[in-house]
Motif scaffolding. Structure first.
Motif, mmCIF file in Angstrom:
data_model
loop_
_atom_site.group_PDB
_atom_site.id
_atom_site.type_symbol
_atom_site.label_atom_id
_atom_site.label_comp_id
_atom_site.label_asym_id
_atom_site.label_seq_id
_atom_site.Cartn_x
_atom_site.Cartn_y
_atom_site.Cartn_z
ATOM 1 N N LEU A 108 20.216 61.162 -22.445
ATOM 2 C CA LEU A 108 19.259 60.973 -23.390
ATOM 3 C C LEU A 108 19.081 62.002 -23.996
ATOM 4 C CD1 LEU A 108 16.662 59.228 -24.443
ATOM 5 C CD2 LEU A 108 15.272 60.458 -22.866
ATOM 6 N N TYR A 109 18.920 61.971 -25.606
ATOM 7 C CA TYR A 109 18.841 63.142 -26.337
ATOM 8 C C TYR A 109 17.666 63.016 -27.236
ATOM 9 C CZ TYR A 109 19.502 66.043 -30.519
ATOM 10 O OH TYR A 109 19.333 66.834 -31.536
ATOM 11 N N LEU A 110 16.787 63.988 -27.211
ATOM 12 C CA LEU A 110 15.384 64.113 -28.035
ATOM 13 C C LEU A 110 15.714 65.033 -29.074
ATOM 14 C CD1 LEU A 110 12.811 64.166 -25.071
ATOM 15 C CD2 LEU A 110 13.484 62.170 -26.491
ATOM 16 N N SER A 111 15.361 64.491 -30.421
ATOM 17 C CA SER A 111 15.593 65.442 -31.380
ATOM 18 C C SER A 111 14.340 66.412 -31.399
ATOM 19 C CB SER A 111 15.405 64.716 -32.701
ATOM 20 O OG SER A 111 14.246 64.079 -32.852
ATOM 21 N N ALA A 112 14.680 67.460 -32.188
ATOM 22 C CA ALA A 112 13.470 68.694 -32.593
ATOM 23 C C ALA A 112 12.271 67.945 -32.814
ATOM 24 C CB ALA A 112 14.068 69.733 -32.999
ATOM 25 N N ALA A 113 12.529 67.026 -33.851
ATOM 26 C CA ALA A 113 10.989 66.386 -34.430
ATOM 27 C C ALA A 113 10.514 65.385 -33.243
ATOM 28 C CB ALA A 113 11.416 65.269 -35.476
ATOM 29 N N ALA A 114 11.204 64.872 -32.374
ATOM 30 C CA ALA A 114 10.554 64.121 -31.231
ATOM 31 C C ALA A 114 9.745 64.948 -30.381
ATOM 32 C CB ALA A 114 11.700 63.203 -30.847
ATOM 33 N N LEU A 115 10.363 66.176 -29.940
ATOM 34 C CA LEU A 115 9.744 67.007 -29.071
ATOM 35 C C LEU A 115 8.677 67.547 -29.731
ATOM 36 C CD1 LEU A 115 13.153 68.820 -27.821
ATOM 37 C CD2 LEU A 115 11.479 67.249 -26.847
ATOM 38 N N GLN A 116 8.355 67.835 -30.943
ATOM 39 C CA GLN A 116 7.255 68.652 -31.511
ATOM 40 C C GLN A 116 5.884 67.982 -31.154
ATOM 41 O OE1 GLN A 116 7.828 68.276 -35.822
ATOM 42 N NE2 GLN A 116 8.746 70.266 -35.780
ATOM 43 N N ASN A 117 5.978 66.853 -31.002
ATOM 44 C CA ASN A 117 4.666 66.085 -30.584
ATOM 45 C C ASN A 117 4.460 65.764 -28.735
ATOM 46 O OD1 ASN A 117 4.225 65.318 -33.108
ATOM 47 N ND2 ASN A 117 5.334 63.565 -33.096
ATOM 48 N N LEU A 118 5.368 66.298 -28.124
ATOM 49 C CA LEU A 118 5.413 66.424 -26.589
ATOM 50 C C LEU A 118 4.834 67.697 -26.039
ATOM 51 C CD1 LEU A 118 8.740 64.507 -26.020
ATOM 52 C CD2 LEU A 118 6.418 63.591 -26.074
#
Length: 189
Positions: A1-11
């Motif tokens: 699974l790959y999470l983009s930097a944008a997706a990680l910002q809200n985590l």
């Protein structure tokens, strides 16, 4: 699974729960939360209990996939086996029959001359090496769309979809030339 930097910002938090087979970890259940404290000790214990229950399901699924793969793969050459060949061949014959005017289909049967004698004289390990060598050399001469499988014993079958007589002859000549020029390495297994 790959999470983009944008997706990680809200985590803001994460939990990694190991999936185990006996004492061995074979995977990780990774969960992410939007709140800083999404995973308290009670939640972690609940996730660990869930991991214990889903771990056998993942193992069964992986075992099923491995069995399916080995059921369709020749263990010596790594090529598809005769069962896989018939699945593909049935499909290719149906396609050729649907488009009789424009879709040729060639099936080649190749075997290793005096293989039984070589196998008995030099042993099964050398015989397996010869089969693997032959499989690699034949496959290298086929087009990307072609399908090569090992049938029984020393026989290989190749499906050449859309191959006209001229294309089939060219492929056969390339295979013959390869075996005329490249010898099985002495002592190779």
């Amino acid at each position: 699974l790959y999470l983009s930097a944008a997706a990680l910002q809200n985590l803001k938090s994460a939990a990694a729960i190991p999936l185990r087979r006996a004492a061995e970890i074979y995977g990780v259940l990774a969960l992410y939360g939007a709140a800083e404290n999404s995973f308290d000790q009670k939640t972690i214990r609940l996730l660990e209990a869930a991991a214990q229950r889903v771990s056998p399901l993942f193992l069964n699924s992986m075992a099923f996939e491995a069995n399916l793969n080995s059921a369709l793969t020749d263990q010596v050459t790594g090529l598809p086996n005769e069962r896989a060949l018939f699945l593909v061949l049935e499909n290719q014959i149906a396609e050729a029959q649907r488009n009789r005017e424009s879709r040729a289909l060639t099936v080649l049967s190749l075997d290793i001359k005096d293989f039984d004698s070589l196998n008995k004289t030099h042993g099964h390990q050398t015989g397996d090496g010869i089969l693997s060598f032959a499989a690699a050399k034949i496959k290298a001469q086929l087009r990307q769309m072609d399908f090569l499988a090992r049938a029984a014993g020393d026989e290989f079958l190749a499906i050449l979809p859309t191959a006209s007589d001229e294309i089939s002859e060219t492929i056969i000549e390339r295979i013959e030339k390869t075996f005329a020029e490249e010898l099985f390495p002495n002592g190779a297994n």
